[in-house]
Design a protein around this motif. Sequence first.
Motif, PDB file in Angstrom:
ATOM      1  N   ASN A   1      23.268 -39.736  15.077  1.00 23.64           N
ATOM      2  CA  ASN A   1      23.951 -39.975  16.359  1.00 23.64           C
ATOM      3  C   ASN A   1      23.096 -40.859  17.261  1.00 23.64           C
ATOM      4  N   PHE A   2      21.803 -40.575  17.307  1.00 27.82           N
ATOM      5  CA  PHE A   2      20.881 -41.342  18.149  1.00 27.82           C
ATOM      6  C   PHE A   2      20.863 -42.816  17.739  1.00 27.82           C
ATOM      7  N   VAL A   3      20.765 -43.074  16.441  1.00 22.42           N
ATOM      8  CA  VAL A   3      20.711 -44.449  15.945  1.00 22.42           C
ATOM      9  C   VAL A   3      22.045 -45.162  16.148  1.00 22.42           C
ATOM     10  N   LEU A   4      23.140 -44.466  15.833  1.00 27.35           N
ATOM     11  CA  LEU A   4      24.460 -45.094  15.936  1.00 27.35           C
ATOM     12  C   LEU A   4      24.855 -45.385  17.387  1.00 27.35           C
ATOM     13  N   LEU A   5      24.444 -44.532  18.311  1.00 33.41           N
ATOM     14  CA  LEU A   5      24.713 -44.819  19.719  1.00 33.41           C
ATOM     15  C   LEU A   5      24.092 -46.147  20.138  1.00 33.41           C
ATOM     16  N   ARG A   6      22.927 -46.445  19.607  1.00 33.42           N
ATOM     17  CA  ARG A   6      22.249 -47.694  19.950  1.00 33.42           C
ATOM     18  C   ARG A   6      22.866 -48.892  19.238  1.00 33.42           C
ATOM     19  N   ILE A   7      23.345 -48.673  18.025  1.00 33.11           N
ATOM     20  CA  ILE A   7      23.880 -49.792  17.238  1.00 33.11           C
ATOM     21  C   ILE A   7      25.337 -50.096  17.592  1.00 33.11           C
ATOM     22  N   SER A   8      26.160 -49.051  17.678  1.00 35.62           N
ATOM     23  CA  SER A   8      27.607 -49.270  17.798  1.00 35.62           C
ATOM     24  C   SER A   8      28.293 -48.378  18.822  1.00 35.62           C
ATOM     25  N   GLY A   9      27.539 -47.650  19.649  1.00 37.66           N
ATOM     26  CA  GLY A   9      28.133 -46.860  20.718  1.00 37.66           C
ATOM     27  C   GLY A   9      28.912 -45.664  20.220  1.00 37.66           C
ATOM     28  N   ASN A  10      29.801 -45.154  21.084  1.00 40.75           N
ATOM     29  CA  ASN A  10      30.568 -43.949  20.756  1.00 40.75           C
ATOM     30  C   ASN A  10      31.525 -44.149  19.587  1.00 40.75           C
ATOM     31  N   THR A  11      31.944 -45.395  19.341  1.00 49.05           N
ATOM     32  CA  THR A  11      32.822 -45.649  18.189  1.00 49.05           C
ATOM     33  C   THR A  11      32.091 -45.367  16.878  1.00 49.05           C
TER      34      THR A  11
ATOM     35  N   ALA B   1      38.795 -40.496  20.439  1.00 52.71           N
ATOM     36  CA  ALA B   1      37.454 -40.832  19.956  1.00 52.71           C
ATOM     37  C   ALA B   1      36.360 -40.151  20.764  1.00 52.71           C
ATOM     38  N   ASN B   2      36.545 -40.024  22.095  1.00 55.29           N
ATOM     39  CA  ASN B   2      35.515 -39.361  22.914  1.00 55.29           C
ATOM     40  C   ASN B   2      35.392 -37.890  22.550  1.00 55.29           C
ATOM     41  N   GLY B   3      36.514 -37.238  22.299  1.00 53.77           N
ATOM     42  CA  GLY B   3      36.469 -35.841  21.877  1.00 53.77           C
ATOM     43  C   GLY B   3      35.793 -35.687  20.535  1.00 53.77           C
ATOM     44  N   LEU B   4      36.082 -36.622  19.612  1.00 53.43           N
ATOM     45  CA  LEU B   4      35.466 -36.573  18.287  1.00 53.43           C
ATOM     46  C   LEU B   4      33.964 -36.803  18.390  1.00 53.43           C
ATOM     47  N   ALA B   5      33.559 -37.749  19.240  1.00 51.00           N
ATOM     48  CA  ALA B   5      32.133 -38.004  19.435  1.00 51.00           C
ATOM     49  C   ALA B   5      31.442 -36.793  20.057  1.00 51.00           C
ATOM     50  N   ALA B   6      32.087 -36.164  21.054  1.00 55.21           N
ATOM     51  CA  ALA B   6      31.507 -34.986  21.704  1.00 55.21           C
ATOM     52  C   ALA B   6      31.326 -33.837  20.714  1.00 55.21           C
TER      53      ALA B   6
ATOM     54  N   GLY C   1      22.232 -35.790  23.258  1.00 55.32           N
ATOM     55  CA  GLY C   1      22.638 -37.194  23.356  1.00 55.32           C
ATOM     56  C   GLY C   1      23.964 -37.456  24.026  1.00 55.32           C
ATOM     57  N   ALA C   2      24.563 -36.475  24.687  1.00 58.37           N
ATOM     58  CA  ALA C   2      25.844 -36.693  25.361  1.00 58.37           C
ATOM     59  C   ALA C   2      25.660 -37.672  26.523  1.00 58.37           C
ATOM     60  N   ASP C   3      26.594 -38.630  26.659  1.00 56.11           N
ATOM     61  CA  ASP C   3      26.545 -39.566  27.780  1.00 56.11           C
ATOM     62  C   ASP C   3      27.626 -39.204  28.792  1.00 56.11           C
ATOM     63  N   ALA C   4      27.871 -40.091  29.747  1.00 59.86           N
ATOM     64  CA  ALA C   4      28.819 -39.782  30.823  1.00 59.86           C
ATOM     65  C   ALA C   4      30.223 -39.505  30.286  1.00 59.86           C
ATOM     66  N   ASP C   5      30.602 -40.187  29.192  1.00 57.48           N
ATOM     67  CA  ASP C   5      31.955 -40.008  28.645  1.00 57.48           C
ATOM     68  C   ASP C   5      32.103 -38.714  27.851  1.00 57.48           C
ATOM     69  N   THR C   6      31.041 -38.297  27.189  1.00 61.45           N
ATOM     70  CA  THR C   6      31.141 -37.141  26.300  1.00 61.45           C
ATOM     71  C   THR C   6      30.534 -35.863  26.869  1.00 61.45           C
ATOM     72  N   PHE C   7      29.746 -35.960  27.940  1.00 59.98           N
ATOM     73  CA  PHE C   7      29.044 -34.789  28.464  1.00 59.98           C
ATOM     74  C   PHE C   7      29.983 -33.637  28.853  1.00 59.98           C
ATOM     75  N   PRO C   8      31.065 -33.879  29.622  1.00 64.14           N
ATOM     76  CA  PRO C   8      31.921 -32.739  30.005  1.00 64.14           C
ATOM     77  C   PRO C   8      32.492 -32.003  28.801  1.00 64.14           C
ATOM     78  N   LEU C   9      32.915 -32.747  27.786  1.00 58.67           N
ATOM     79  CA  LEU C   9      33.508 -32.123  26.593  1.00 58.67           C
ATOM     80  C   LEU C   9      32.454 -31.385  25.774  1.00 58.67           C
ATOM     81  N   THR C  10      31.276 -32.000  25.633  1.00 55.93           N
ATOM     82  CA  THR C  10      30.215 -31.379  24.836  1.00 55.93           C
ATOM     83  C   THR C  10      29.732 -30.079  25.463  1.00 55.93           C
ATOM     84  N   SER C  11      29.519 -30.070  26.778  1.00 55.01           N
ATOM     85  CA  SER C  11      28.989 -28.877  27.440  1.00 55.01           C
ATOM     86  C   SER C  11      29.989 -27.720  27.396  1.00 55.01           C
ATOM     87  N   VAL C  12      31.268 -28.018  27.549  1.00 53.83           N
ATOM     88  CA  VAL C  12      32.296 -26.967  27.462  1.00 53.83           C
ATOM     89  C   VAL C  12      32.316 -26.368  26.060  1.00 53.83           C
ATOM     90  N   TYR C  13      32.260 -27.229  25.048  1.00 56.97           N
ATOM     91  CA  TYR C  13      32.304 -26.754  23.670  1.00 56.97           C
ATOM     92  C   TYR C  13      31.098 -25.867  23.365  1.00 56.97           C
TER      93      TYR C  13
END
Length: 437
Positions: free
Chosen positions: A252-262, A41-46, A118-130
């Motif tokens: 992504n911005f709205v969903l992060l606030r409502i339901s997080g990375n899921t 899920a973190n990879g998919l979110a990233a 909008g990358a957070d601590a969980d998704t930032f490493p994957l997003t920046s590499v991509y």
Amino acid sequence: MEHTADLRSFGRYASLNVLGMLGLSCYILADTFFVSCGMGANGLAALNIAIPAYNLLNGLGLMIGVGGATRYTVSCAQCDNISADRAFTHAVGLGLAVGLLFMLIGLAGAAPVSRLLGADADTFPLTSVYLRTLLSFAPFFVMNNVLLAFVRNDGAPGRAMCGMIVGSLSNVVLDYVFIFPCDWGMFGAAFATGLSPIISLLILSGHLRSPVRGFHLCRVRPQGRLLASICASGISSFVGELSSAVVLFLFNFVLLRISGNTGVAAYGIVANLALVAIAIFQGLSTGMQPLVSHSSGLNDHGALRRFYRYGITSSLAIATLLYVLVFVFAAPITAVFNSENNAVLAGYAVTGLRIYFCGFWFAGCNIVSSIFFSASGRSAQGFLLSMLRGVIAIVPFLFLLTAWFGITGVWVAFPATELFTFLFTAVCAAKAFRRTA
């Protein structure tokens, strides 16, 4: 180019380009599947967080390619070969400049761009590499869009289709190889995607050796007026892709606030399938663009009306087929991308797919109309329609409906925006054809 305003001409150009764009959309869809299997899920979110940058790059490439090819086709219809070559030369120069700029941004600024998206601590490493890897190939992405448009407008839609499909199929194969046997993770997904336009360009380059090729590079000083004309003719294609980036970013911005990375991961499934649908409608509209531009250059208003009618009818038929498939198979489609069998993610995605895809009955007509207006010399109308559906209307609908209905309001925002834009599209079309009756 010799075209007649008949259904056979429309069917040939539109069908080949739809098939090509359908293959091209597998760029991101293949990444979605393999990333979800390899990184969860973190990879998919990233991946979903990074896609807006790709949309922006692809949109600029489409703007330059479609805009330059439109000017080229109009010049050819008027037997002005010098202006045709100038349009091609300016499109190539502008495309290279844009591609190099994005490559530099990717190499030097992938980290701040990832945070901005909008990358957070969980998704930032994957997003920046991509992002860093993908944007390193930016010149090839842009030039692939430019050459695709010119080859298609030069009477070779079959070669353009082959370039798009072979490039996309290679992405699917390389995605698997780089993510699993090579164990390169997110870098492998981006690297596979970056190689795909290079393979497509190799196929398209065969047209450059054709003795009947109509476009050539020429020595000419940069002309601001011609560059502006190219951008104006292709602005609807750019705004169409930009709208995808804006929608992804805001959702992504709205969903992060409502339901997080899921919630973001669930939207990743919806959004990436929606990108395939949008690619089909973009393929339909850019496929008819050479015919519309040629008819516009000849001032053949009867042909323009027929091509517009073909385009709208085709878009409604495609939207109906897509919705039936998505409604019936929403659950198994979600399961393919839900490698962790996350029940919450599955619930969000299934509901989202069935609501979100209602919007494509209107979105297809809006996309076809905006490209049609731009290709027939009504750039202002095409630009306005694209801005309305992609930027102006989506913001109030998203935040208003989310405040009222929560996560369901997120899914409803897209159909509501497209319906609102469709009403405006109908008014513009009625006025345009009334003037040429």
